[in-house]
Write an enzyme that holds these catalytic residues in place. Structure first.
Site, short mmCIF file in Angstrom:
data_model
loop_
_atom_site.label_atom_id
_atom_site.label_comp_id
_atom_site.label_asym_id
_atom_site.label_seq_id
_atom_site.Cartn_x
_atom_site.Cartn_y
_atom_site.Cartn_z
N ASP A 1 -18.75 -14.27 42.32
CA ASP A 1 -19.61 -13.78 41.24
C ASP A 1 -20.53 -14.87 40.73
O ASP A 1 -20.35 -16.06 41.04
CB ASP A 1 -18.76 -13.23 40.10
CG ASP A 1 -17.86 -14.29 39.47
OD1 ASP A 1 -17.24 -15.07 40.23
OD2 ASP A 1 -17.76 -14.35 38.23
N GLU B 1 -14.77 -15.06 38.47
CA GLU B 1 -14.34 -16.37 37.96
C GLU B 1 -15.01 -16.67 36.63
O GLU B 1 -14.40 -17.25 35.73
CB GLU B 1 -14.69 -17.45 38.99
CG GLU B 1 -14.17 -18.84 38.65
CD GLU B 1 -15.15 -19.70 37.87
OE1 GLU B 1 -14.76 -20.79 37.42
OE2 GLU B 1 -16.32 -19.27 37.67
#
Length: 486
Positions: free
Chosen positions: A77, A144
């Site tokens: 991400d 994350e």
């Protein structure tokens, strides 16, 4: 992206493909599908766990079958930040990149090199047929940036290697072997709006153009926080005249220093010109205070239409709490060899206003878990005293340095062989997924390194192109030198 100008070509080609895939935190479905298809098309064992983490396994090249299995790990991400005046949909559009000298940048948005460049290196290894290595597990974790969801949800048997290289660091030549733990504190002020007294005047004020940055890596760099700036002005006004807050909105990401914000408030009409004068004087003072780190601050104040405001008690409590809440470095590390490292900090990350609530999000970090708890409690208690409803997540653990790490020694030795100088072996104040991995896999030997990035978590994010080749060469030599299984 002009690949001909970028080296290693195999890595930047993968990065270009990744940046065409929308992958905001918590909405990585397109990236997960891409990774799954990538592995399957190459006949590589590909596993997607129930959380959405992806593992692609590649067998050893001939002659390296007896080596230890190495895990290469990155998060899929990216932080989705853009300039205020840029129209961009992170859910549908690909990142537009360009080259500026030795730097790779994005047009008005975050670049996504955190941690797209780490993912690109993993995919380049998986796609290669000429890299010497033992058994490899390439792991791509999700979310994350906003909660470490992938690392939290990973089961103990998902990864099988005993050595892990995390490719999520931002300074070439620095090898990280520990990181801070963290938690998030959310304070919500509830209220029923009221009408401002007759004859009051409404004003809208904003600040933008701040540097911002990563709330871990950049917290010690004296960068202005838009929320704290606006709160300072409100508090100064509260001390000398009646004021009622209608809205305050600033910041978006829990792990970024807010770069801009706006507020609407009401004052007695007789005070409006004094408030304008105070605003101009305040802006000048703050610009002088941050004249080194904040050279592009923009200030604006105008009259605006009246609308319902917060009750005085709640308005006062919000203003006072935002003035008082800890923001910045709380303590430095006490150990002499790492006295330069921030130990404990807090960042007031966002404020959002709705019809019946104002929500404040602050994140705390520390390399010492007891101090992380204390800092979290300090922020929590402050908002409780102000009458807010406060919630805290469980947070994530620190990653402690591993004594006698064979992987650290190998990483350092390979760096010295390639570049004829010593790398720095460090701890980092930012959070890394390695902290959670160390809990689930206590015998896992880990290091973290990566190419040089600047301005992460902001539209100023940029990647120093020559360092990608250096990290790539370093990674390949480590893979070649991984020891045999005991």
């Amino acid at each position: 992206m002009e690949n001909v100008q970028l080296s290693p070509k195999c890595v930047f080609e993968q990065f270009a493909r990744i940046n065409n895939i929308p992958r905001p935190s918590k909405r990585e479905e397109k990236m997960i599908e891409y990774l799954k298809r990538f592995g399957q098309e190459r006949n590589l064992t590909t596993i997607v766990d129930e959380t959405g983490n992806v593992l692609i396994r590649k067998e050893a090249t001939p002659g390296y079958e007896d080596r230890e299995t190495v895990i290469l790990q990155s998060h899929m991400d990216m932080v989705c930040e853009k300039l205020v005046d840029v129209e961009f949909d992170f859910d549908t559009q690909g990142i537009q990149t360009y080259i500026d000298g030795e730097w790779l940048k994005a047009k008005g948005t975050t670049l996504g090199a955190d941690d797209g460049i780490g993912c690109a290196m993993e995919l380049a290894v998986l796609d290669s047929d000429d890299i010497e290595h033992g058994p490899i597990e390439c792991v791509f974790t999700r979310d994350e940036e906003t909660g470490l969801t992938g690392a939290f949800g990973m089961k103990e048997n998902f990864m099988t290697g005993n050595m892990l290289i995390n490719l999520d660091s931002e300074d070439e030549g620095q090898i990280f072997v520990s990181c801070a733990g963290g938690k998030t504190t959310t304070a919500t002020f509830h209220f029923s709006r009221i009408q401002a007294p007759e004859g009051w005047f409404f004003m809208k004020a904003s600040v933008k153009g701040l540097t911002g940055g990563h709330s871990g890596d950049d917290i010690n760099k004296k960068r202005a926080n838009a929320i704290k700036i606006l709160a300072r002005f409100l508090y100064k006004q509260l001390e000398c005249r009646p004021i009622l807050l209608a809205s305050l909105d600033a910041g978006r990401m829990h792990n970024a220093i807010p770069r801009d914000g706006a507020m609407v408030f009401a004052v007695p009409a007789a005070d409006k010109e004094a408030v304008r004068v105070d605003w101009n004087m305040f802006a000048a003072d703050v610009e002088e205070e941050y004249h080194v780190t904040e050279q592009n601050m923009e200030w604006h104040m105008e009259s605006t239409d009246a609308y319902a405001v917060l009750p005085k008690e709640v308005s006062d409590n919000v203003i006072r709490a935002l003035q008082a809440v800890d923001n910045g470095v709380y303590a430095m590390c006490q150990d002499e060899e790492i006295a330069w490292l921030v130990e404990t900090s807090s960042n007031v990350a966002s404020v959002t206003t709705a019809d019946e609530e104002i929500k404040v999000v602050a994140s705390q970090r520390s390399n010492v878990m007891s101090n992380l708890e204390n800092q979290g409690n300090t922020v929590k208690a402050l908002f409780q005293l102000a009458g807010a409803e406060v919630e805290q997540g469980d947070g994530y653990p620190a990653w402690k340095m591993r004594a006698g790490s064979a992987l650290t020694k190998l990483t350092v030795d390979c760096y010295k062989e390639l570049f004829h100088k010593d790398p720095l072996v460090l701890g980092i104040h930012a959070g890394l997924e390695c902290g959670l991995f160390s809990e689930r896999y206590p015998n896992l030997d880990m290091v973290s390194f990566g190419p040089t990035l600047r301005g992460v978590h902001s539209p100023d994010e940029k990647l120093l192109i020559p360092t990608v080749q250096m990290v790539w060469d370093h990674l390949l030599l480590i893979l070649k030198r991984i020891p045999k299984r005991a």
